[in-house]
Design a protein around this motif. Structure first.
Motif, PDB file in Angstrom:
ATOM      1  N   ASN B  95      28.523  24.333  11.732  1.00  0.00           N
ATOM      2  CA  ASN B  95      28.378  25.303  12.583  1.00  0.00           C
ATOM      3  C   ASN B  95      27.748  27.061  11.926  1.00  0.00           C
ATOM      4  OD1 ASN B  95      28.487  23.382  14.142  1.00  0.00           O
ATOM      5  ND2 ASN B  95      30.007  24.627  15.267  1.00  0.00           N
ATOM      6  N   VAL B  96      26.667  27.072  10.413  1.00  0.00           N
ATOM      7  CA  VAL B  96      26.301  28.319   9.847  1.00  0.00           C
ATOM      8  C   VAL B  96      25.770  28.080  10.985  1.00  0.00           C
ATOM      9  CG1 VAL B  96      27.583  27.691   7.377  1.00  0.00           C
ATOM     10  CG2 VAL B  96      25.518  26.652   8.307  1.00  0.00           C
ATOM     11  N   PHE B  97      24.529  29.709  11.238  1.00  0.00           N
ATOM     12  CA  PHE B  97      23.634  29.738  11.448  1.00  0.00           C
ATOM     13  C   PHE B  97      22.506  29.850  10.515  1.00  0.00           C
ATOM     14  CE2 PHE B  97      26.916  33.251  13.113  1.00  0.00           C
ATOM     15  CZ  PHE B  97      27.419  32.835  14.072  1.00  0.00           C
ATOM     16  N   PRO B  98      21.303  28.893  10.957  1.00  0.00           N
ATOM     17  CA  PRO B  98      20.171  28.439  10.054  1.00  0.00           C
ATOM     18  C   PRO B  98      19.331  29.444   9.926  1.00  0.00           C
ATOM     19  CG  PRO B  98      20.380  27.667  12.036  1.00  0.00           C
ATOM     20  CD  PRO B  98      21.813  28.012  12.524  1.00  0.00           C
ATOM     21  N   MET B 100      19.299  32.430   9.865  1.00  0.00           N
ATOM     22  CA  MET B 100      20.410  34.000   9.094  1.00  0.00           C
ATOM     23  C   MET B 100      20.615  33.448   6.708  1.00  0.00           C
ATOM     24  SD  MET B 100      22.773  35.330  11.492  1.00  0.00           S
ATOM     25  CE  MET B 100      22.336  35.414  12.983  1.00  0.00           C
ATOM     26  N   ARG B 157      32.586  33.115   5.947  1.00  0.00           N
ATOM     27  CA  ARG B 157      31.814  34.163   7.085  1.00  0.00           C
ATOM     28  C   ARG B 157      33.194  34.447   8.369  1.00  0.00           C
ATOM     29  NH1 ARG B 157      28.682  30.812  11.412  1.00  0.00           N
ATOM     30  NH2 ARG B 157      30.425  29.240  11.297  1.00  0.00           N
TER      31      ARG B 157
END
Lengths: 221, 249
Positions: B95-98, B100, B157
């Motif tokens: 669930n990294v922010f794609p 950014m 993160r």
């Protein structure tokens, strides 16, 4: 038969130009303000507050489930009767208001779909970092939803260009209103083909633009 | 690694969770102490992940209570966002922010929610990236990263918020086999730094090595808990014995 289509076009082109610009303008206003309103409606529909979801859901169902023309008649005739204060404002605005509200319901569904298309893990990750619901929506969800929303919004604009043709019956100076003007000069059939042709050019050019936009977005994936 | 005074970090009291008719958690009362490393093992669908997700209220319990550092998390007066800043979480699917860059993934929460300056947040993010060998990826987007790199990014993160406890939800289950060790090494480093950790995992060897305590959760209940050697070498409950006899490690 009288004058040919080209005769009419050459003689009255400023009227068609003004009508075309009117169509583009009213469609743009309807979809832009409809987008602002529709974003709030979409967020209300997705909220956990039952009153908000019910009211916004009912609004969307009613607007999408009834013809725009009927909505326009209600705005044009009934609302000023029910609310005399509305008589003071130009009728153009009441008709425009019905276009905006109509658009907002469709845009709300577009935005809701866009928001739902973002993986739920994104919101979970943001919330687990301690990000507020508002920041999660504005910084994480909406920026990712936009890619699905923008092409659909452009399609809504194209649809609205055709739908504004109904506003001509309510004295809004748009493309279809040129028919009324020229009918008074006993030009009945020629303007119809010119108007149809202009609508076709508008929608074809804009559709090509949407396809190009979709292509660009898929590259960035 | 348990503190002498045994401060309670997280406590659940009779935690129950239903999904419709399905009773996923049937009443779990547990304490996680400061500095403790607790692994949760058990069969799929037994409620491990749901229990973990209840600890920061990503999953709202049907009944029961969750206390974090002495405050009841689902009380009306509790500012949940503020508490969640102190509870880091790492997900199976990263669930990294794609949308950014790697650096922005790390700095967004500290700058937005803790008012940290961009410069400070970026300096801290670079320090964290160095600890997991990703400093040269700072300006890349996550799509350029391998699964293992994404998960290491997800861990730092969470660390950027300076949490008091880290929750790991099957952090290596979605990884290619050759990526697993890199991620486990990062978790191991965290454990050695004294971080309180709750780890849902299928990596039995890892659970055995890093944990102070292991919980075996099945059918919505903590069937058995104990030190790694108690649980892995001398399981008492027949269901624990059955489960451990079926898994390779």
């Amino acid at each position: 038969m009288g004058a040919s289509i080209f005769d009419v076009l050459f003689e009255y082109w400023p009227i068609f130009l003004k009508g075309t610009l009117g169509t583009l303008k009213y469609a743009f206003i309807a979809v832009s303000l409809g987008t602002v309103l529709g974003t709030f409606i979409a967020i209300a529909r997705l909220s956990k507050n039952k009153i908000l979801t019910d009211v916004s859901g009912a609004f969307v169902t009613i607007i999408r489930g009834t013809p725009l023309l009927v909505q326009m008649y209600i705005f044009y005739y009934f609302l000023p009767m029910a609310f005399p204060a509305l008589n003071k404002i130009d009728k153009v605005y009441t008709v425009l208001m019905s276009l905006i509200l109509n658009s907002s319901a469709y845009v709300a569904e577009i935005i809701r779909g866009g928001i739902n298309s973002v993986d739920s893990g994104q919101a979970e990750a943001a919330r687990s970092l301690g990000m507020t619901a508002k920041h999660t929506m504005t910084k994480i969800i909406l920026p990712q939803a936009v890619k699905n929303i923008l092409p659909a919004l452009a399609n809504e604009y194209i649809a609205m260009i055709k739908e504004t043709s109904m506003a001509g019956s309510f004295m809004l100076y748009e493309l279809m209103y040129t028919r009324t003007i020229l009918a008074n000069k006993f030009l009945v059939w020629q303007p119809l083909f010119i108007i149809a042709f202009i609508y076709l050019i508008l929608t074809m050019v804009l559709s090509a633009l949407v396809r190009w936009m979709e292509g660009r977005f898929s590259v960035s994936d | 690694m348990i503190d002498d005074n045994k401060t309670i970090m997280i406590e659940t009291i009779d935690l129950k969770k239903d999904f419709g008719d399905l009773k996923v958690l049937k009443g779990i009362s547990e304490k996680i102490y400061k500095g403790e490393v607790v692994s949760i093992i058990g069969p799929s669908g037994g409620g491990k992940s749901t229990f973990l997700r209840c600890l920061n209220l990503l999953e709202v319990p049907t009944s029961g209570k969750v206390f974090f550092e002495g405050e009841e998390l689902d009380a009306k007066s509790t500012n949940l966002d503020l508490h969640r800043q102190k509870i880091g979480m790492v997900f199976q699917q990263f669930n990294v922010f794609p949308h950014m860059t790697v650096l922005d993934n790390i700095t967004i929460a500290p700058t937005l929610e803790k008012g940290m300056s961009k410069a400070d947040a970026e300096k801290k993010a670079m320090d964290l990236l160095r600890t997991v060998g990703l400093e040269d990826k700072a300006n890349e987007y996550p799509r350029k990263l391998s699964g293992g790199q994404k998960q290491r990014l997800a861990i730092v993160r969470a660390m950027a918020m300076e949490p008091d406890v880290m929750l790991f939800d099957e952090p290596t289950s979605a990884l290619d086999p050759e990526m697993v060790k890199g991620v486990l090494d990062v978790i191991q480093d965290l454990v050695e730094s004294g971080m309180t950790c709750v780890i849902v995992t299928h990596e039995m060897g890892f659970a055995r090595n890093v944990s102070d305590r292991v919980l075996f959760i099945d059918d919505g209940m903590v069937v058995e808990s104990g030190t790694p050697s108690e649980l892995f070498d001398h399981p008492q409950n027949p269901r624990t014995q059955e489960f451990l006899s079926q898994v390779l490690y």
